[in-house]
Design a protein around this motif. Structure first.
Motif, PDB file in Angstrom:
ATOM      1  N   PRO A 116     -47.679  91.483  71.404  1.00 29.54           N
ATOM      2  CA  PRO A 116     -46.484  92.333  71.538  1.00 29.54           C
ATOM      3  C   PRO A 116     -45.572  92.311  70.317  1.00 29.54           C
ATOM      4  CG  PRO A 116     -46.252  90.337  72.852  1.00 29.54           C
ATOM      5  CD  PRO A 116     -47.667  90.357  72.370  1.00 29.54           C
ATOM      6  N   THR A 173     -45.358  95.290  66.486  1.00 32.63           N
ATOM      7  CA  THR A 173     -44.751  96.590  66.784  1.00 32.63           C
ATOM      8  C   THR A 173     -44.916  97.605  65.653  1.00 32.63           C
ATOM      9  OG1 THR A 173     -42.621  95.771  65.976  1.00 32.63           O
ATOM     10  CG2 THR A 173     -43.047  95.591  68.345  1.00 32.63           C
ATOM     11  N   ALA A 226     -45.749  96.567  84.431  1.00 31.20           N
ATOM     12  CA  ALA A 226     -46.488  96.300  83.204  1.00 31.20           C
ATOM     13  C   ALA A 226     -46.401  94.840  82.796  1.00 31.20           C
ATOM     14  CB  ALA A 226     -45.963  97.186  82.079  1.00 31.20           C
ATOM     15  N   ASP A 227     -47.446  94.348  82.152  1.00 34.12           N
ATOM     16  CA  ASP A 227     -47.479  93.009  81.580  1.00 34.12           C
ATOM     17  C   ASP A 227     -46.740  93.046  80.246  1.00 34.12           C
ATOM     18  OD1 ASP A 227     -48.006  90.585  80.458  1.00 34.12           O
ATOM     19  OD2 ASP A 227     -50.192  90.708  80.581  1.00 34.12           O
ATOM     20  N   LEU A 228     -45.584  92.381  80.166  1.00 30.17           N
ATOM     21  CA  LEU A 228     -44.754  92.446  78.969  1.00 30.17           C
ATOM     22  C   LEU A 228     -45.348  91.689  77.787  1.00 30.17           C
ATOM     23  CD1 LEU A 228     -41.190  92.141  80.540  1.00 30.17           C
ATOM     24  CD2 LEU A 228     -42.484  94.200  79.951  1.00 30.17           C
ATOM     25  N   GLU A 229     -46.412  90.918  78.042  1.00 35.10           N
ATOM     26  CA  GLU A 229     -47.094  90.206  76.961  1.00 35.10           C
ATOM     27  C   GLU A 229     -48.228  91.045  76.376  1.00 35.10           C
ATOM     28  OE1 GLU A 229     -46.060  87.256  75.711  1.00 35.10           O
ATOM     29  OE2 GLU A 229     -44.381  87.559  77.085  1.00 35.10           O
ATOM     30  N   ARG A 289     -49.091  94.475  74.475  1.00 36.12           N
ATOM     31  CA  ARG A 289     -48.437  95.532  73.698  1.00 36.12           C
ATOM     32  C   ARG A 289     -48.731  96.921  74.235  1.00 36.12           C
ATOM     33  NH1 ARG A 289     -49.612  98.645  69.262  1.00 36.12           N
ATOM     34  NH2 ARG A 289     -51.733  97.841  69.243  1.00 36.12           N
ATOM     35  N   GLU A 310     -49.727  97.734  77.472  1.00 41.80           N
ATOM     36  CA  GLU A 310     -49.190  97.943  78.823  1.00 41.80           C
ATOM     37  C   GLU A 310     -47.709  98.310  78.790  1.00 41.80           C
ATOM     38  OE1 GLU A 310     -49.795  95.636  82.214  1.00 41.80           O
ATOM     39  OE2 GLU A 310     -51.958  95.377  81.941  1.00 41.80           O
ATOM     40  N   LYS A 311     -46.981  97.764  77.833  1.00 46.72           N
ATOM     41  CA  LYS A 311     -45.535  98.014  77.776  1.00 46.72           C
ATOM     42  C   LYS A 311     -45.179  99.237  76.931  1.00 46.72           C
ATOM     43  CE  LYS A 311     -43.130  95.205  75.095  1.00 46.72           C
ATOM     44  NZ  LYS A 311     -42.530  94.010  74.480  1.00 46.72           N
TER      45      LYS A 311
END
Length: 209
Positions: A57, A60, A150-153, A155, A157-158
């Motif tokens: 994540p 970016t 979403a899984d915040l870990e 990249r 999924e978020k």
């Protein structure tokens, strides 16, 4: 010449691919049916390291092109090191995600285009393509609601609902583009109902017993 069969599973985040592949693996083991199970990106030491970079994540600033090349690099290694040798030995190979993920996520949702991604996929696969692809069909909002968000870990999924809706559109486009290979399974029911549909599909095509 290829002797084995290559099956891939596709779908948006949260549709239950990992669960369904695991259930299928357990069934084949219980019934003494030899099969090799893989995931993408991953499946080799090098490909798993690439996976960590893609999903981190903190990355970016990764460009869409860089993301696509990384997926295809991981795929190239997996095909050469694992998939091709297994197929040449006559094995049934089942992979959680493959070329259609790149088509839907990068080709459509990232806007790089179908032809662009198709070219890269062909280079990465070097002649190896799925015999059959099972698309687990569930719209993104329903899928995320079912998995609890979403899984915040992760990249990807978020990336946001708009992005994932485009991914879904990409899969629908892939269905039309490769309709001789892609079979759609409605996963709105229970995981057991979905698994039965998957097993029946693979039995009808002669891939499992």
């Amino acid at each position: 010449m290829k002797k084995g069969f290559f099956i891939t599973f596709e779908g948006c985040e949260g549709v239950g691919k990992t669960t369904q592949v695991k259930m299928l693996k357990e069934y084949l083991e219980e019934t003494n049916q030899d099969c090799l199970f893989l995931r993408e990106p991953g499946g080799t030491e090098i490909s798993e390291k690439i996976r960590a970079i893609i999903l981190d994540p903190n990355n970016t600033q990764m460009t869409n092109e860089c993301e696509t090349f990384l997926y295809c690099s991981a795929r190239s290694q997996l095909v050469a090191q694992v998939i091709r040798p297994a197929l040449n030995e006559g094995k049934l190979v089942i992979c959680d995600r493959f070329i259609d993920s790149t088509f839907a996520y990068q080709g459509v949702a990232r806007g790089l285009g179908a032809e662009y991604v198709d070219t890269l996929n062909k280079l990465a696969c070097n002649g190896i393509m799925p015999d059959l692809t099972i698309f687990l069909d569930l719209p993104p909002k329903q899928a995320f609601d079912r998995k609890g968000g979403a899984d915040l870990e992760d990249r990807l999924e978020k990336a946001g609902m708009t992005f994932h809706e485009k991914v879904y559109e990409g899969y629908k486009l892939a269905q039309e583009r490769y309709k001789d290979r892609i079979i759609t399974i409605d996963v709105s029911g229970t995981k057991y109902e979905t698994q039965e549909k998957i097993r029946n599909c693979l039995k009808e095509h002669g891939y499992i017993k």
